[in-house]
Design an enzyme around this catalytic site. Structure first.
Site, mmCIF file in Angstrom:
data_model
loop_
_atom_site.group_PDB
_atom_site.id
_atom_site.type_symbol
_atom_site.label_atom_id
_atom_site.label_comp_id
_atom_site.label_asym_id
_atom_site.label_seq_id
_atom_site.Cartn_x
_atom_site.Cartn_y
_atom_site.Cartn_z
ATOM 1 N N ALA A 82 7.784 10.629 54.030
ATOM 2 C CA ALA A 82 8.637 10.545 52.835
ATOM 3 C C ALA A 82 7.872 9.896 51.695
ATOM 4 O O ALA A 82 7.426 8.760 51.814
ATOM 5 C CB ALA A 82 9.888 9.726 53.153
ATOM 6 N N THR A 125 -3.154 9.190 51.843
ATOM 7 C CA THR A 125 -3.918 10.157 51.056
ATOM 8 C C THR A 125 -5.304 9.624 50.706
ATOM 9 O O THR A 125 -5.480 8.413 50.524
ATOM 10 C CB THR A 125 -3.169 10.479 49.748
ATOM 11 O OG1 THR A 125 -4.032 11.212 48.890
ATOM 12 C CG2 THR A 125 -2.727 9.214 49.013
ATOM 13 N N ASP A 126 -6.241 10.549 50.546
ATOM 14 C CA ASP A 126 -7.584 10.156 50.100
ATOM 15 C C ASP A 126 -7.588 9.664 48.655
ATOM 16 O O ASP A 126 -8.562 9.045 48.213
ATOM 17 C CB ASP A 126 -8.569 11.317 50.261
ATOM 18 C CG ASP A 126 -8.183 12.572 49.484
ATOM 19 O OD1 ASP A 126 -7.112 12.585 48.843
ATOM 20 O OD2 ASP A 126 -8.953 13.548 49.532
ATOM 21 N N GLU A 127 -6.503 9.931 47.918
ATOM 22 C CA GLU A 127 -6.484 9.552 46.495
ATOM 23 C C GLU A 127 -6.553 8.042 46.294
ATOM 24 O O GLU A 127 -6.889 7.575 45.204
ATOM 25 C CB GLU A 127 -5.235 10.098 45.805
ATOM 26 C CG GLU A 127 -5.205 11.602 45.786
ATOM 27 C CD GLU A 127 -4.439 12.193 44.611
ATOM 28 O OE1 GLU A 127 -4.204 11.473 43.631
ATOM 29 O OE2 GLU A 127 -4.085 13.366 44.705
ATOM 30 N N TYR A 150 0.546 7.634 41.065
ATOM 31 C CA TYR A 150 0.873 8.077 42.434
ATOM 32 C C TYR A 150 -0.053 7.398 43.442
ATOM 33 O O TYR A 150 0.389 6.796 44.424
ATOM 34 C CB TYR A 150 0.746 9.607 42.542
ATOM 35 C CG TYR A 150 0.508 10.087 43.946
ATOM 36 C CD1 TYR A 150 1.479 9.922 44.937
ATOM 37 C CD2 TYR A 150 -0.703 10.685 44.305
ATOM 38 C CE1 TYR A 150 1.245 10.345 46.236
ATOM 39 C CE2 TYR A 150 -0.941 11.110 45.606
ATOM 40 C CZ TYR A 150 0.038 10.926 46.576
ATOM 41 O OH TYR A 150 -0.202 11.326 47.862
ATOM 42 N N LYS A 154 0.537 4.709 46.684
ATOM 43 C CA LYS A 154 0.116 4.977 48.063
ATOM 44 C C LYS A 154 -0.838 3.876 48.557
ATOM 45 O O LYS A 154 -0.816 3.508 49.733
ATOM 46 C CB LYS A 154 -0.537 6.354 48.176
ATOM 47 C CG LYS A 154 0.430 7.516 48.006
ATOM 48 C CD LYS A 154 1.522 7.564 49.071
ATOM 49 C CE LYS A 154 1.040 8.195 50.357
ATOM 50 N NZ LYS A 154 2.169 8.362 51.332
ATOM 51 N N PRO A 205 -3.141 28.221 35.360
ATOM 52 C CA PRO A 205 -3.631 27.101 34.542
ATOM 53 C C PRO A 205 -4.633 26.240 35.303
ATOM 54 O O PRO A 205 -4.280 25.589 36.278
ATOM 55 C CB PRO A 205 -2.351 26.306 34.244
ATOM 56 C CG PRO A 205 -1.444 26.602 35.395
ATOM 57 C CD PRO A 205 -1.810 27.940 35.955
ATOM 58 N N ARG A 273 -5.777 16.908 32.980
ATOM 59 C CA ARG A 273 -4.853 15.854 33.407
ATOM 60 C C ARG A 273 -5.496 14.505 33.084
ATOM 61 O O ARG A 273 -6.677 14.299 33.417
ATOM 62 C CB ARG A 273 -4.659 16.020 34.914
ATOM 63 C CG ARG A 273 -3.960 14.887 35.614
ATOM 64 C CD ARG A 273 -4.060 15.044 37.124
ATOM 65 N NE ARG A 273 -3.116 15.984 37.677
ATOM 66 C CZ ARG A 273 -3.135 16.402 38.955
ATOM 67 N NH1 ARG A 273 -4.081 15.989 39.783
ATOM 68 N NH2 ARG A 273 -2.241 17.235 39.402
ATOM 69 N N HIS A 276 -7.910 12.280 35.637
ATOM 70 C CA HIS A 276 -8.152 13.307 36.660
ATOM 71 C C HIS A 276 -9.404 12.986 37.482
ATOM 72 O O HIS A 276 -10.514 12.990 36.959
ATOM 73 C CB HIS A 276 -8.318 14.658 35.940
ATOM 74 C CG HIS A 276 -8.252 15.845 36.845
ATOM 75 N ND1 HIS A 276 -8.408 17.126 36.379
ATOM 76 C CD2 HIS A 276 -8.032 15.959 38.178
ATOM 77 C CE1 HIS A 276 -8.298 17.972 37.385
ATOM 78 N NE2 HIS A 276 -8.074 17.293 38.482
HETATM 79 P P1 TYD Z 1 -2.807 19.217 43.048
HETATM 80 O O1 TYD Z 1 -2.400 20.361 43.910
HETATM 81 O O2 TYD Z 1 -1.838 18.712 42.031
HETATM 82 O O3 TYD Z 1 -3.292 18.059 44.031
HETATM 83 P P2 TYD Z 1 -4.004 16.623 43.702
HETATM 84 O O4 TYD Z 1 -3.809 16.303 42.279
HETATM 85 O O5 TYD Z 1 -3.272 15.716 44.611
HETATM 86 O O6 TYD Z 1 -5.455 16.812 44.082
HETATM 87 O O7 TYD Z 1 -4.152 19.623 42.292
HETATM 88 C C1 TYD Z 1 -5.292 20.045 42.972
HETATM 89 C C2 TYD Z 1 -6.384 20.203 41.954
HETATM 90 O O8 TYD Z 1 -6.052 21.298 41.093
HETATM 91 C C3 TYD Z 1 -6.539 18.986 41.051
HETATM 92 O O9 TYD Z 1 -7.923 18.798 40.756
HETATM 93 C C4 TYD Z 1 -5.771 19.358 39.808
HETATM 94 C C5 TYD Z 1 -5.952 20.867 39.744
HETATM 95 N N1 TYD Z 1 -4.834 21.590 39.138
HETATM 96 C C6 TYD Z 1 -5.105 22.549 38.140
HETATM 97 O O10 TYD Z 1 -6.259 22.764 37.749
HETATM 98 N N2 TYD Z 1 -4.042 23.228 37.598
HETATM 99 C C7 TYD Z 1 -2.743 23.003 38.001
HETATM 100 O O11 TYD Z 1 -1.827 23.635 37.459
HETATM 101 C C8 TYD Z 1 -2.496 22.029 39.027
HETATM 102 C C9 TYD Z 1 -1.106 21.750 39.501
HETATM 103 C C10 TYD Z 1 -3.580 21.363 39.569
#
Ligand code: TYD
Length: 341
Positions: A82, A125-127, A150, A154, A205, A273, A276
């Site tokens: 969860a 998570t590895d994050e 996030y 974690k 995207p 992002r 990122h």
């Molecule tokens: P995501 O699935 O959100 O997992 P996390 O952020 O936990 O790694 O994203 C995976 C990778 O893909 C991450 O580097 C962000 C990228 N991404 C995009 O390029 N476009 C998108 O629309 C999304 C949702 C993620």
């Protein structure tokens, strides 16, 4: 018969774990506690409904009375899935992340401690390790340097789990996994989002320059890792779960498009992002050496399997993308149990 409390079992990885246990173990009874937030979908567990060794309870992991009541029924382990998990949502508002990922985990830990004799498995998570340069891998001893809200929640959860073990002697283990993919993943995450958009010939995207690298693990391999850690992990220990399948996001998008027979022109580079992380990669030598785990599905095998699954489950994808899946509880569950909606 071993009874396990799976929390967050209606989400992507949790649902796969519940189905994995019911399909592969005859000696395990599963109680699934799930709040049914936007990410929880009872439709993911349609196969489990009515199963003699499965029960669903709708509720919050932060509800101490509810959790204590469930543990009193005789539970030998809690496997906690969860969590609020989507980085982009945590950038908008981290409050629900603190609620579920920190306060919720604390409630579970306290209840497990009070009850006694309960093993606590925290799915992490590895994050929490932050970001890597072009080379190297995180080990379980790497410092925790979360870069987004996030990941920070974690990391806090992992700290609490560790503290409950060290301070109170709770039997607890932590897994930290790379990015998962497979059936039932909520289509806000990259892989099901890319597949869903491409199927409708809509743009894919890709954030920033698309050279951010993730290490992808097929969800069933993750489920086997969690089960191995639950059964044989050393109390107080952390186990990394890495796929060994690193790929830049733009390559991932190309792979999916090729599999679907769609043009690369669907790729659209969009604003990056904030915060990122550039690259994640894990060293899972501990899990491999101590518990004999190895991943079975490579990305080259797993992507075609996953694309096929989303193609064959167009109704599931449409219902989730439209929001109609949220009616499932009202329509099916209440009817089945003779309850008022
Ligand atoms: P995501 O699935 O959100 O997992 P996390 O952020 O936990 O790694 O994203 C995976 C990778 O893909 C991450 O580097 C962000 C990228 N991404 C995009 O390029 N476009 C998108 O629309 C999304 C949702 C993620």
């Amino acid at each position: 018969m071993a009874r396990v409390l799976v929390t967050g079992g209606c989400g992507f990885i949790g649902a796969n774990f519940v189905l994995h246990l019911l399909r592969t173990r005859k000696d395990v009874e599963v109680v699934n506690l799930d709040k049914l937030t936007y990410a929880g979908n009872l439709g993911n567990l349609a196969e489990a409904e009515g199963h003699a060794r499965y029960r669903f309870v709708r509720g919050d992991i932060a509800d101490a009375g509810l959790v204590e009541g469930l543990l009193a029924e005789g539970v030998e382990a809690i496997v906690n899935f969860a969590a609020e998990t989507h980085v982009d949502r945590s950038i908008q508002d981290a409050t629900p992340f603190l609620q579920a990922n920190v306060l919720g985990v604390h409630t579970l830990l306290r209840a497990a401690l009070r009850r006694g004799g309960v093993r606590f498995v925290q799915v992490g998570t590895d994050e929490v390790y932050g970001t890597l340069g072009p080379s190297g891998r995180f080990t379980e001893e790497s410092p925790l340097l979360p870069n987004n809200p996030y990941a920070a929640t974690k990391a806090a959860a992992d700290g609490l789990v560790r503290a409950f073990h060290r301070t109170h002697g709770l039997d607890a283990v932590i897994t930290r996994c790379t990015n998962n993919y497979g059936p039932f993943q909520f289509p806000e995450k990259a892989i099901p989002l890319f597949i869903g958009n491409a199927l409708e010939d809509r743009p894919i995207p890709v954030y920033g320059d698309g050279l951010h690298v993730r290490d992808w693990l097929y969800v069933e391999d993750h489920c086997r890792a969690i089960e191995a850690v639950w059964r044989g992990g050393r109390a107080g220990e952390v186990y990394n779960v890495g796929g060994g399948n690193e790929l830049p996001n733009v390559e991932l998008a190309r792979l999916i498009l090729r599999e679907l027979g769609k043009p690369e022109s669907l790729i659209q580079f969009v604003k990056d992002r904030p915060g990122h992380d550039r690259r994640y990669a894990l060293d899972s030598a501990r899990l491999r050496a101590e518990l004999g785990w190895t991943p079975a599905v490579t990305l080259r095998e797993g992507i075609p399997m996953t694309v096929r699954w989303y193609r064959e489950h167009g109704d599931w994808l449409r219902q989730v993308r439209s929001g109609a899946y949220r009616d499932y509880y009202r329509q099916h569950y209440h009817e089945r149990h003779g309850l008022k909606a």
